[in-house]
Design a protein around this motif. Sequence first.
Motif, PDB file in Angstrom:
ATOM      1  N   GLY A 157     -57.362  -8.917   3.413  1.00 27.31           N
ATOM      2  CA  GLY A 157     -56.078  -8.279   3.631  1.00 27.31           C
ATOM      3  C   GLY A 157     -56.042  -6.799   3.320  1.00 27.31           C
ATOM      4  N   LYS A 158     -55.311  -6.065   4.147  1.00 23.08           N
ATOM      5  CA  LYS A 158     -55.070  -4.641   3.948  1.00 23.08           C
ATOM      6  C   LYS A 158     -53.578  -4.401   4.117  1.00 23.08           C
ATOM      7  CE  LYS A 158     -55.857  -0.120   6.112  1.00 23.08           C
ATOM      8  NZ  LYS A 158     -56.487   0.590   7.248  1.00 23.08           N
ATOM      9  N   PRO A 184     -55.393  -9.531  -5.493  1.00 25.74           N
ATOM     10  CA  PRO A 184     -55.525  -9.987  -4.101  1.00 25.74           C
ATOM     11  C   PRO A 184     -54.392 -10.934  -3.723  1.00 25.74           C
ATOM     12  CG  PRO A 184     -57.124 -11.092  -5.514  1.00 25.74           C
ATOM     13  CD  PRO A 184     -56.477 -10.034  -6.353  1.00 25.74           C
ATOM     14  N   VAL A 185     -54.053 -10.956  -2.433  1.00 21.89           N
ATOM     15  CA  VAL A 185     -53.006 -11.866  -1.970  1.00 21.89           C
ATOM     16  C   VAL A 185     -53.573 -13.233  -1.644  1.00 21.89           C
ATOM     17  CG1 VAL A 185     -51.506 -10.048  -1.103  1.00 21.89           C
ATOM     18  CG2 VAL A 185     -53.247 -11.004   0.394  1.00 21.89           C
ATOM     19  N   THR A 186     -54.901 -13.325  -1.527  1.00 23.53           N
ATOM     20  CA  THR A 186     -55.535 -14.602  -1.227  1.00 23.53           C
ATOM     21  C   THR A 186     -56.922 -14.631  -1.837  1.00 23.53           C
ATOM     22  OG1 THR A 186     -56.352 -16.061   0.543  1.00 23.53           O
ATOM     23  CG2 THR A 186     -56.349 -13.696   0.975  1.00 23.53           C
ATOM     24  N   ASP A 187     -57.362 -15.816  -2.219  1.00 30.11           N
ATOM     25  CA  ASP A 187     -58.725 -15.979  -2.729  1.00 30.11           C
ATOM     26  C   ASP A 187     -59.698 -16.346  -1.620  1.00 30.11           C
ATOM     27  OD1 ASP A 187     -57.984 -15.459  -5.359  1.00 30.11           O
ATOM     28  OD2 ASP A 187     -57.442 -17.547  -5.725  1.00 30.11           O
ATOM     29  N   THR A 197     -44.116  -6.877   1.868  1.00 31.09           N
ATOM     30  CA  THR A 197     -45.341  -6.159   2.218  1.00 31.09           C
ATOM     31  C   THR A 197     -45.974  -6.795   3.441  1.00 31.09           C
ATOM     32  OG1 THR A 197     -45.719  -5.678  -0.125  1.00 31.09           O
ATOM     33  CG2 THR A 197     -47.563  -5.346   1.376  1.00 31.09           C
ATOM     34  N   LEU A 198     -46.301  -5.970   4.435  1.00 30.41           N
ATOM     35  CA  LEU A 198     -46.989  -6.436   5.630  1.00 30.41           C
ATOM     36  C   LEU A 198     -48.481  -6.230   5.439  1.00 30.41           C
ATOM     37  CD1 LEU A 198     -44.017  -5.960   6.560  1.00 30.41           C
ATOM     38  CD2 LEU A 198     -44.915  -5.423   8.814  1.00 30.41           C
ATOM     39  N   VAL A 199     -49.243  -7.306   5.544  1.00 32.87           N
ATOM     40  CA  VAL A 199     -50.681  -7.289   5.271  1.00 32.87           C
ATOM     41  C   VAL A 199     -51.432  -7.753   6.510  1.00 32.87           C
ATOM     42  CG1 VAL A 199     -52.518  -8.203   3.802  1.00 32.87           C
ATOM     43  CG2 VAL A 199     -50.243  -7.766   2.825  1.00 32.87           C
ATOM     44  N   GLU A 200     -52.381  -6.936   6.965  1.00 34.71           N
ATOM     45  CA  GLU A 200     -53.189  -7.311   8.123  1.00 34.71           C
ATOM     46  C   GLU A 200     -54.515  -7.896   7.659  1.00 34.71           C
ATOM     47  OE1 GLU A 200     -54.918  -5.499  12.312  1.00 34.71           O
ATOM     48  OE2 GLU A 200     -54.688  -4.147  10.610  1.00 34.71           O
ATOM     49  N   PHE A 201     -54.929  -8.970   8.335  1.00 34.09           N
ATOM     50  CA  PHE A 201     -56.238  -9.581   8.102  1.00 34.09           C
ATOM     51  C   PHE A 201     -57.088  -9.361   9.353  1.00 34.09           C
ATOM     52  CE2 PHE A 201     -53.329 -11.707   5.301  1.00 34.09           C
ATOM     53  CZ  PHE A 201     -54.047 -11.855   4.126  1.00 34.09           C
ATOM     54  N   SER A 202     -58.309  -8.907   9.141  1.00 35.31           N
ATOM     55  CA  SER A 202     -59.200  -8.607  10.256  1.00 35.31           C
ATOM     56  C   SER A 202     -60.634  -8.810   9.797  1.00 35.31           C
ATOM     57  CB  SER A 202     -58.990  -7.159  10.713  1.00 35.31           C
ATOM     58  OG  SER A 202     -59.355  -6.256   9.674  1.00 35.31           O
ATOM     59  N   ALA A 203     -61.569  -8.640  10.727  1.00 35.71           N
ATOM     60  CA  ALA A 203     -62.978  -8.739  10.356  1.00 35.71           C
ATOM     61  C   ALA A 203     -63.341  -7.679   9.331  1.00 35.71           C
ATOM     62  CB  ALA A 203     -63.858  -8.597  11.599  1.00 35.71           C
ATOM     63  N   GLU A 204     -62.702  -6.497   9.425  1.00 34.05           N
ATOM     64  CA  GLU A 204     -62.954  -5.428   8.461  1.00 34.05           C
ATOM     65  C   GLU A 204     -62.293  -5.712   7.116  1.00 34.05           C
ATOM     66  OE1 GLU A 204     -64.737  -2.347   8.594  1.00 34.05           O
ATOM     67  OE2 GLU A 204     -65.664  -3.550  10.168  1.00 34.05           O
ATOM     68  N   MET A 213     -53.685 -10.131  13.218  1.00 33.96           N
ATOM     69  CA  MET A 213     -52.985 -11.072  12.346  1.00 33.96           C
ATOM     70  C   MET A 213     -52.316 -10.295  11.222  1.00 33.96           C
ATOM     71  SD  MET A 213     -54.476 -14.064   9.849  1.00 33.96           S
ATOM     72  CE  MET A 213     -54.825 -15.277  11.107  1.00 33.96           C
ATOM     73  N   VAL A 214     -51.011 -10.397  11.155  1.00 35.59           N
ATOM     74  CA  VAL A 214     -50.253  -9.744  10.093  1.00 35.59           C
ATOM     75  C   VAL A 214     -49.414 -10.787   9.394  1.00 35.59           C
ATOM     76  CG1 VAL A 214     -48.518  -8.008   9.531  1.00 35.59           C
ATOM     77  CG2 VAL A 214     -50.169  -7.550  11.328  1.00 35.59           C
ATOM     78  N   LYS A 215     -49.563 -10.859   8.096  1.00 35.97           N
ATOM     79  CA  LYS A 215     -48.752 -11.762   7.281  1.00 35.97           C
ATOM     80  C   LYS A 215     -47.804 -10.920   6.425  1.00 35.97           C
ATOM     81  CE  LYS A 215     -52.161 -15.501   6.986  1.00 35.97           C
ATOM     82  NZ  LYS A 215     -51.318 -16.634   7.390  1.00 35.97           N
ATOM     83  N   VAL A 216     -46.640 -11.447   6.186  1.00 32.93           N
ATOM     84  CA  VAL A 216     -45.627 -10.722   5.424  1.00 32.93           C
ATOM     85  C   VAL A 216     -45.381 -11.470   4.120  1.00 32.93           C
ATOM     86  CG1 VAL A 216     -43.319  -9.732   5.449  1.00 32.93           C
ATOM     87  CG2 VAL A 216     -44.608  -9.936   7.569  1.00 32.93           C
ATOM     88  N   TYR A 217     -45.527 -10.748   3.009  1.00 31.59           N
ATOM     89  CA  TYR A 217     -45.417 -11.337   1.685  1.00 31.59           C
ATOM     90  C   TYR A 217     -44.195 -10.788   0.964  1.00 31.59           C
ATOM     91  CZ  TYR A 217     -50.220 -12.982   2.244  1.00 31.59           C
ATOM     92  OH  TYR A 217     -51.346 -13.617   2.700  1.00 31.59           O
TER      93      TYR A 217
END
Length: 807
Positions: free
Chosen positions: A628-629, A311-314, A617-624, A590-594
């Motif tokens: 991150g995806k 995972p990119v975040t806990d 890598t572009l990762v989107e965070f959403s309610a779903e 919300m898209v974060k770039v790692y």
Amino acid sequence: MILSWRCLSGENYEMELEREQQLEWIEAQKIEISADLVAAAKQQLKFLQAVDRNRWLYDGPALQRAIYRYSACWLPLLAKHCESEVSEGPLVVPLDCEWIWHCHRLNPVRYKSDCVEFYGRILDNFNVVSSLQGSCKKQTEEIWNTLFLDEPYEFDWKRASSEDISEKFSGIEKQIKYDLISAVKRQSPFFYQVSRPHMNNNIFLEEAVARYKGFLHLIKRNQESSMRRFCVPTYDIDLMWHTHQLHPVAYCKDLKKELGRVLEHDDKDSDRTKGKKLDTGFFVTTKQWEETFGTRYWRAGAMYRGSAPTPVTDFPFFPDSLSKEATTTHQFQNIIQLPEMKLVEVLLEVIGVKNIAEELKGSLFVFFRKTQPDAFFNGNRKVTILSESREKQVVAFQCEPTGKLLFELVSLSPSNLLVTRASKTLGTASLSLSEFLDPVSKLAGEKWLELTPVSGSTSPKPMNLHVAVSFTIPTPAPYVLRMVQYPCTKSTCFFPLPVMVEHAKNWRHVIDETQAEVISLQIRELTEAKKKQNCTSRKQVIGITKCGETHTLAEFTGTFWLLMDSQWCLQHQEKASENGDLLELIGSRMVKVYPGRKLEYEPKPCEKQRNEDDFMTLVEFSAENPYGKALALLDLRSGCIKATEEWLVLPGLIAAFILSDNLKKKGHISFNVNGKNRKEINDIIEKVDAKQDHGTNMTLPVGTKVDYVDLAAGNEMNPENAVKSSGCGGCGAGCGDIVNSGGCGSGCGGGCGGGCGGGCGSMFKSAGCGSGCGSGCGTMVSDNDGACGNAGVNGPKTPLYTEAVGA
């Protein structure tokens, strides 16, 4: 079991064997299952997805609190409801209690004994609905709050992470002794294995139900023969096995009727190492399945995927709490036209040949390819023939769901010089993908294909090739675009981005998978007149479409880049965030770039090592997807972008185009939306963080070869790691190869066996899901390592034993 025709030989023997195998399959399909497994499996997948969005349920104080609530509140309430319905409508089980209940029921023997010990009956799920289904849970909440004054119906996150509940546990009169924490940890990895779209397809699920009945039939046959074997399911079978167990009364009734006992599902065995229980169990299950039913046990989309990505975040992000001002428009997306492409995952095995003249035989093998250009699969692939080489080779690849597979039977024989070997094509045959996929009617099949002889190849009877193939349902293919510089050659066509920036006056042309040009990009300075009006130096990214239209896609203001009419902002920041992201898009999305390759793009052990600084890598965070995806991967060295969402293609291209120039400078970069500055963005994030205090912490025989074609490039990968470890179940940790070790991992059956928890071998070198049930042992394919043997290959060198596993 098959005695009356042992004296037959040749073609009559084969026909009688095939008839007997068909009868076995028909007999297996007579097994009665009381629950609607297809509908229930779909509901289970939704539930597992909801749990995965609340990963505090996987570990830590919140998990312990959930177990307390399950033991002290939910089970007593359910017991009352089973005796006499306590509400007019169905009970709605809270999500945290439902997860613990889920894991408890996946040990059906233990669940039954616990229920009978404490409540005198099996507590069933009749007239109980999931929190995801319960549109009106008010009545259940009122009853709960009346019975349990100190424990509200809705889970209290702050209380879960701060309160010591050890004293409350010791005070529970009816406390479950089963180690539910360990059970949860073993089941947590299962969702990743069954989370792809094809798992929710009706045709796939209906075939999975039929295969689950076949799995139970093998166990029944082993039991009737007093054989102890360790049967290991693939993930489609294990999904149905889990679903059946979630209906405890129906499961016990159905299995007692068929087997005379409740089939165990012990998921504690997690070692997928070659030669271990799961590894050999999958070998034996594969061998027994193929001998009993005459069809392949492996199944596309049902084999082990490997461990879940890091995972990119806990801690989850909940962008629903963010500003809704910024919206993603399609104004700019319309300026480029992208091809709509589908792709399927394919598993293929060549099983045998017949009617080949002796003088033509030599060493036989098959080349296969697509009969038309394919964006994901090209070139000839070589595969051995099981009946000839005694080596089981299953080829895994991805391709477009169109056209035909063309097979070429080749004979390799020593030349007269005894130095070189001469090859000769004996005949060709084809298999149409539309037969399976246009429309999707079935996802697996085996056929004898009649070969068309080539010039000089003659045989008294038509030559035939026995081929088995399995597909997933077609799904949208990712968009793969590359930046090139013209004129270009094969060696210079993929220009590194630093070179692009150094030669900014030259156009960079973006091409798609079909090599068609999509758009041309250029960074240009503003005119001198404009420079005089503005004190700072200004640049623009200009795009020219293939229709000749010119668009300003981004503008440099002196401190940051504004993209697509200020929808996004590319801006320097002094340091990366605590989660390691460099860039960020905030608004309605919300898209974060790692830096580096993350999540689904995480590099595989078998891949050639690359510098991770070449990737973002572009990762989107959403309610779903609060954890991150991964939406896109930027390869800064080759100028390539791979994106799963069309709306992200153009901004991804623009960012990739200008990113290397920005990265030359010290500091990092951040995405904003609608011109919001860094302070405004940080203020929004802090408000969100303040609301997030609830966050808590094909297996076949030895010697099997498995090939895999990379999605984007079509390159062969190392068979030792390609499709690693198969199967299903709750497979937990390190599993081997999809086709080299096995399935998933729980157990059931005679001595009830091990399971999955940790790893399983490879898909074809060791087991499937890791669940064992029924009977079995040995390995399955041809190597000199001993095993049960397959089609006359090395016979068993160890005694048979019977067990079953699952995940």
